[in-house]
Design a protein around this motif. Structure first.
Motif, PDB file in Angstrom:
ATOM      1  N   THR A 287     -27.017-106.682   0.522  1.00 35.06           N
ATOM      2  CA  THR A 287     -26.160-106.851   1.692  1.00 35.06           C
ATOM      3  C   THR A 287     -24.792-106.263   1.367  1.00 35.06           C
ATOM      4  O   THR A 287     -24.283-106.451   0.268  1.00 35.06           O
ATOM      5  CB  THR A 287     -26.008-108.332   2.073  1.00 35.06           C
ATOM      6  N   ILE A 288     -24.226-105.546   2.334  1.00 28.04           N
ATOM      7  CA  ILE A 288     -22.935-104.918   2.062  1.00 28.04           C
ATOM      8  C   ILE A 288     -22.018-105.073   3.264  1.00 28.04           C
ATOM      9  O   ILE A 288     -22.468-105.089   4.417  1.00 28.04           O
ATOM     10  CB  ILE A 288     -23.131-103.422   1.712  1.00 28.04           C
ATOM     11  N   SER A 289     -20.729-105.186   2.993  1.00 27.48           N
ATOM     12  CA  SER A 289     -19.735-105.313   4.053  1.00 27.48           C
ATOM     13  C   SER A 289     -19.447-103.950   4.676  1.00 27.48           C
ATOM     14  O   SER A 289     -19.333-102.948   3.970  1.00 27.48           O
ATOM     15  CB  SER A 289     -18.441-105.898   3.475  1.00 27.48           C
ATOM     16  N   LEU A 290     -19.353-103.944   6.014  1.00 23.76           N
ATOM     17  CA  LEU A 290     -19.029-102.711   6.717  1.00 23.76           C
ATOM     18  C   LEU A 290     -17.974-103.016   7.772  1.00 23.76           C
ATOM     19  O   LEU A 290     -18.152-103.911   8.600  1.00 23.76           O
ATOM     20  CB  LEU A 290     -20.275-102.106   7.364  1.00 23.76           C
ATOM     21  N   LYS A 291     -16.872-102.277   7.732  1.00 23.80           N
ATOM     22  CA  LYS A 291     -15.790-102.461   8.698  1.00 23.80           C
ATOM     23  C   LYS A 291     -15.509-101.119   9.378  1.00 23.80           C
ATOM     24  O   LYS A 291     -15.436-100.078   8.714  1.00 23.80           O
ATOM     25  CB  LYS A 291     -14.525-102.976   7.999  1.00 23.80           C
ATOM     26  N   THR A 292     -15.342-101.145  10.692  1.00 23.20           N
ATOM     27  CA  THR A 292     -15.118 -99.900  11.413  1.00 23.20           C
ATOM     28  C   THR A 292     -14.194-100.104  12.593  1.00 23.20           C
ATOM     29  O   THR A 292     -14.181-101.174  13.224  1.00 23.20           O
ATOM     30  CB  THR A 292     -16.453 -99.311  11.906  1.00 23.20           C
TER      31      THR A 292
ATOM     32  N   ALA B 227     -21.074 -95.635  12.727  1.00 21.68           N
ATOM     33  CA  ALA B 227     -21.355 -96.690  11.756  1.00 21.68           C
ATOM     34  C   ALA B 227     -22.772 -97.229  11.938  1.00 21.68           C
ATOM     35  O   ALA B 227     -23.481 -97.501  10.959  1.00 21.68           O
ATOM     36  CB  ALA B 227     -20.332 -97.810  11.894  1.00 21.68           C
ATOM     37  N   ASN B 228     -23.207 -97.351  13.202  1.00 19.96           N
ATOM     38  CA  ASN B 228     -24.568 -97.808  13.468  1.00 19.96           C
ATOM     39  C   ASN B 228     -25.602 -96.816  12.941  1.00 19.96           C
ATOM     40  O   ASN B 228     -26.666 -97.204  12.445  1.00 19.96           O
ATOM     41  CB  ASN B 228     -24.773 -98.029  14.968  1.00 19.96           C
TER      42      ASN B 228
ATOM     43  N   LYS C 201     -22.829-106.396   6.987  1.00 11.97           N
ATOM     44  CA  LYS C 201     -22.141-107.518   7.609  1.00 11.97           C
ATOM     45  C   LYS C 201     -20.664-107.197   7.726  1.00 11.97           C
ATOM     46  O   LYS C 201     -20.151-106.307   7.017  1.00 11.97           O
ATOM     47  CB  LYS C 201     -22.330-108.791   6.783  1.00 11.97           C
ATOM     48  N   ASN C 202     -19.989-107.861   8.620  1.00  9.76           N
ATOM     49  CA  ASN C 202     -18.556-107.666   8.810  1.00  9.76           C
ATOM     50  C   ASN C 202     -17.819-108.742   8.037  1.00  9.76           C
ATOM     51  O   ASN C 202     -17.835-109.908   8.400  1.00  9.76           O
ATOM     52  CB  ASN C 202     -18.213-107.740  10.296  1.00  9.76           C
ATOM     53  N   SER C 203     -17.198-108.343   6.949  1.00  9.05           N
ATOM     54  CA  SER C 203     -16.465-109.309   6.124  1.00  9.05           C
ATOM     55  C   SER C 203     -15.340-108.596   5.392  1.00  9.05           C
ATOM     56  O   SER C 203     -15.221-107.376   5.458  1.00  9.05           O
ATOM     57  CB  SER C 203     -17.403-109.983   5.119  1.00  9.05           C
TER      58      SER C 203
ATOM     59  N   ILE D  76     -17.925-100.699   2.909  1.00 10.83           N
ATOM     60  CA  ILE D  76     -17.845 -99.393   3.566  1.00 10.83           C
ATOM     61  C   ILE D  76     -16.847 -99.528   4.714  1.00 10.83           C
ATOM     62  O   ILE D  76     -16.933-100.461   5.511  1.00 10.83           O
ATOM     63  CB  ILE D  76     -19.214 -98.955   4.117  1.00 10.83           C
ATOM     64  N   VAL D  77     -15.915 -98.580   4.800  1.00 11.10           N
ATOM     65  CA  VAL D  77     -14.845 -98.661   5.798  1.00 11.10           C
ATOM     66  C   VAL D  77     -14.740 -97.351   6.572  1.00 11.10           C
ATOM     67  O   VAL D  77     -14.716 -96.268   5.980  1.00 11.10           O
ATOM     68  CB  VAL D  77     -13.480 -98.977   5.132  1.00 11.10           C
ATOM     69  N   PHE D  78     -14.703 -97.457   7.902  1.00 12.62           N
ATOM     70  CA  PHE D  78     -14.417 -96.310   8.785  1.00 12.62           C
ATOM     71  C   PHE D  78     -13.014 -96.488   9.348  1.00 12.62           C
ATOM     72  O   PHE D  78     -12.729 -97.504   9.995  1.00 12.62           O
ATOM     73  CB  PHE D  78     -15.414 -96.253   9.938  1.00 12.62           C
ATOM     74  N   SER D  79     -12.125 -95.506   9.133  1.00 15.03           N
ATOM     75  CA  SER D  79     -10.732 -95.612   9.590  1.00 15.03           C
ATOM     76  C   SER D  79     -10.335 -94.401  10.425  1.00 15.03           C
ATOM     77  O   SER D  79     -10.763 -93.271  10.155  1.00 15.03           O
ATOM     78  CB  SER D  79      -9.777 -95.699   8.394  1.00 15.03           C
ATOM     79  N   LEU D  80      -9.487 -94.632  11.421  1.00 15.47           N
ATOM     80  CA  LEU D  80      -8.919 -93.562  12.218  1.00 15.47           C
ATOM     81  C   LEU D  80      -7.743 -92.944  11.472  1.00 15.47           C
ATOM     82  O   LEU D  80      -6.877 -93.655  10.962  1.00 15.47           O
ATOM     83  CB  LEU D  80      -8.454 -94.102  13.567  1.00 15.47           C
TER      84      LEU D  80
END
Length: 760
Positions: A49-54, A62-63, A78-80, A86-90
């Protein structure tokens, strides 16, 4: 109970294997090659399981990534706020809408982009960092890297013709998925043709009932005479719901779909459904063989109403900026003999039928512009005057692109010389039948989409390039894959990466790994990187035969007597007699990695002699240079595009062969390609001038009798003439002339293709 020491050692070894190994990789094997990339020590290790933020605008990308992690690695996200994430940033400071920055550290995968496109391309680079052979049961670790990247060109496209042959919705999606992995952003969908109409138009049901099906299909190549047919009804079309589904699938992969609705030519299927669209009003059938047909749309008000109605439905299905309207290969015979067309030419003050084509295109452009879209057309739309807002797709060389760019029009380069993937990609005779030509992988990679004739300001009109897949001889989706890949992979790097970052040997090293990914995706690619190539070399009169292969991973084995190749190749093979060379690349276990190469070398008296030609061969058919005519090697028996055939377009040629010393001549033979379906005609006759040792000369003229064979042979025997010693020989070869009307290429100059000149 085990001793605590062993427990501590076990934990230490576990952490070491998961987080430290492999410690560092030497090269990132990403295609297309990124603009900037660096590698550092350490790895990002995936857990179950890994954290993903976008940011919200990157949610769909991200999907896409989470779907991959779930299906390939059984990893959920999961979002944590965990550090391992893993992070997606503008990042609005990135200077290209398709650019991105990708950072992989031991604790984080960070993707920064300005748009969804950039984020998606970052993910494509990320996916190529994963091991080629992913194992769900083993820990997956990615190397720590820093990548900053952006494309060289805005338009990076792949084309597919579904008019000649029809493919399933699932395959169209697979094709789009594959080009998106290469950071291609455009799918040019060629939907209408003489041989079939493939898009549902609800207002005109006969397009589905009649135009979408032909009664039978040509068997073999067009040049094979007489023509034979399979007698089987063939066809199909995409419903509007299917098209919407495909377009949505492409949008998820940041691919714009451009539909092509051909006009005014390549329209026989539509005219078969609605004969009033043609100039004669007579019933015709959907075309059953390939080529160019005289049935074209008549520029009547009813025809324009039909096309406007079609465009109205097309526009609702394709949200992109462009509609491709073809405009190529439109014969003017029907227009010349049509009273309505001739009256229209006079009424509009047009110069001729070419002006009428320009009128046709400009009228349709005006309508398409009124719907908020722009047109793209093949470079024939330049004839008679270019429509005001048109983008030109230049396929007949680069001349159309140069002219359009100098007039201030956007251009897309797709010349036959580098971008036609329906051409042969290998000279091995085991290759499947193709339309003709020869376009190997290395030539695709050498393509420069910016013509040298353009100034820096004019070059700004070059949007990019495109690979074309015309399907006359590609009946299955598996063969589409074979003809497209890996040449589309090479083109992707041409269009994305800057020239200074390109290196063919480095590309081949990365391609070997990428092809293993294609294996995983069940892609039937052409594996020619292990193919052996041969070249006869002449060093101060000493002949050798050099073998090579683009991949340096494995060794070449050969024989010189036609037997199984077992001798390890270390240096060029001395050639002091005629021989039959066979060679193959083998891996460390002795398994052949590609086709077996075979080359017969005939050591005749002309081999190595000085040769000159009064005209340069056409650049597209001059791979072997003039020496190819006297190197002891004959060209392919079935096609004309290899390096042994030289091609000349519409020119009379004179070939002079000079000997080091007076040489006795007993016979001369050569052969010409006679592929009339490809505008290639053997000469009607040729003359041979012999400059004798005593300074006198004689000339003999030989007629080549007309026949339907693809190869036209000529041989002159002098065995009865004693002591014919010559200092030089001159072959005078007149071009066939203008191709007769009604034949393929009618009204154009014929091509001349000549093979080895054998002197004995």
């Amino acid at each position: 109970m085990k001793h605590p020491y062993y427990l501590i050692l076990f934990i230490a070894l576990f952490l070491f294997n998961c987080q430290q190994q492999p410690n560092k990789v030497d090269e990132i094997a990403i295609i297309p090659k990124p603009l900037e990339q660096s590698i550092s020590s350490g790895n990002f290790v995936f857990e179950s399981t890994i954290s993903l933020k976008t940011e919200i605008q990157f949610a769909s990308v991200a999907n896409y990534l989470t779907d991959f992690l779930k299906s390939e690695l059984d990893i959920t996200t999961k979002n944590s706020d965990e550090k391992h994430q893993i992070v997606f940033s503008l990042n609005d400071e990135i200077d290209n809408d398709e650019g991105y920055e990708l950072s992989v550290t031991p604790n984080q995968i960070h993707i920064q982009a300005k748009t969804k496109k950039g984020a998606f391309y970052a993910v494509q680079s990320l996916l190529q960092l994963f091991p080629v052979d992913i194992d769900k049961n083993k820990t997956t670790a990615l190397p720590c890297v820093e990548i900053k990247d952006k494309p060289q060109f805005r338009y990076r496209g792949m084309h597919l013709d579904v008019g000649r042959h029809f493919y399933s919705v699932d395959f169209i999606k697979k094709y789009i998925d594959l080009i998106s992995r290469l950071k291609m952003n455009t799918f040019h969908w060629h939907l209408t043709e003489d041989q079939g109409w493939r898009i549902e138009i609800k207002k005109y049901p006969k397009l589905q009932e009649v135009a979408a099906f032909r009664k039978e299909t040509l068997i073999g190549h067009y040049s094979d005479q007489p023509h034979k047919f399979d007698g089987k009804k063939y066809g199909g079309y995409y419903t509007q719901e299917q098209i919407k589904d495909i377009v949505a699938y492409a949008q998820q992969r940041q691919v714009t779909v451009i539909p092509e609705i051909e006009m005014p030519g390549h329209s026989q299927a539509a005219i078969a459904a609605y004969p009033e669209l043609g100039c004669t009003g007579k019933q015709v059938e959907v075309a059953t063989k390939w080529g160019i047909f005289e049935e074209v749309y008549c520029p009547s008000e009813s025809t324009f109403k039909f096309l406007e109605d079609v465009i109205d439905e097309v526009i609702t299905l394709f949200p992109g900026k462009y509609i491709h309207i073809g405009g190529d290969e439109a014969p003017k015979t029907r227009w010349k003999n049509c009273s309505h067309c001739q009256k229209l030419i006079k009424k509009e003050g047009l110069k001729d039928e070419h002006g009428l084509q320009s009128y046709f295109i400009q009228r349709m452009e005006k309508y398409i512009n009124s719907k908020g879209k722009q047109i793209i057309g093949w470079d024939e739309i330049l004839e008679g005057g270019l429509a005001p807002n048109a983008t030109v797709m230049s396929w007949r060389g680069v001349g159309g692109a140069v002219q359009a760019a100098k007039e201030g029009h956007d251009v897309i380069l797709t010349p036959t010389s580098h971008c036609y993937f329906d051409y042969y990609q290998s000279d091995n005779e085991k290759e499947p039948t193709a339309i003709g030509g020869f376009l190997p992988l290395e030539k695709v990679y050498s393509f420069n989409p910016v013509p040298k004739e353009l100034t820096e300001d004019e070059a700004k009109y070059v949007l990019g390039g495109q690979g074309n897949v015309w399907t006359e001889y590609i009946p299955t989706s598996q063969q589409v894959e074979y003809m497209t890949f890996p040449r589309a992979i090479a083109l992707s790097e041409v269009l994305w990466s800057t020239p200074e970052h390109k290196n063919y040997n480095g590309f081949i090293n990365r391609l070997e790994q990428f092809q293993r990914r294609l294996d995983h995706l069940d892609v039937n690619y052409a594996n020619h990187i292990y193919e052996v190539k041969g070249k006869l070399q002449n060093h101060d009169g000493k002949l050798t035969y050099e073998l090579s292969t683009v991949s340096q991973s494995y060794s070449i084995y050969y024989s010189t007597d036609g037997s199984e190749p077992t001798t390890l190749y270390k240096s060029p093979i001395p050639v002091d007699a005629s021989m039959n060379i066979k060679a193959v690349v083998k891996n460390d276990e002795g398994k052949a990695m590609g086709y077996e190469f075979e080359q017969k070398v005939k050591l005749h008296k002309g081999v190595g002699a000085k040769i000159s030609i009064n005209k340069e061969p056409h650049p597209s058919y001059n791979a072997g240079g003039k020496e190819a005519l006297v190197n002891g090697i004959s060209g392919n028996n079935k096609r004309y595009g290899d390096k042994e055939w030289l091609g000349f377009w519409g020119e009379d040629i004179e070939i002079t062969i000079e000997f080091d010393k007076p040489t006795e001549i007993n016979s001369i033979s050569t052969r010409f390609h006679n592929g009339n379906g490809q505008w290639i005609y053997a000469p009607v006759s040729l003359s041979i001038e012999f400059n004798k040792a005593n300074e006198s000369s004689i000339t003999q003229t030989v007629g080549l009798y007309s026949n339907k064979k693809t190869i036209s042979d000529v041989q002159i025997d002098f065995s009865e003439e004693e002591n014919l010693f010559c200092k030089s020989i001159r072959l005078i070869i007149p071009n066939y002339g203008i191709i007769p009307e009604g034949k393929q290429g009618g009204g154009n100059k014929a091509w001349t293709f000549i093979d080895e000149i054998v002197i004995e």
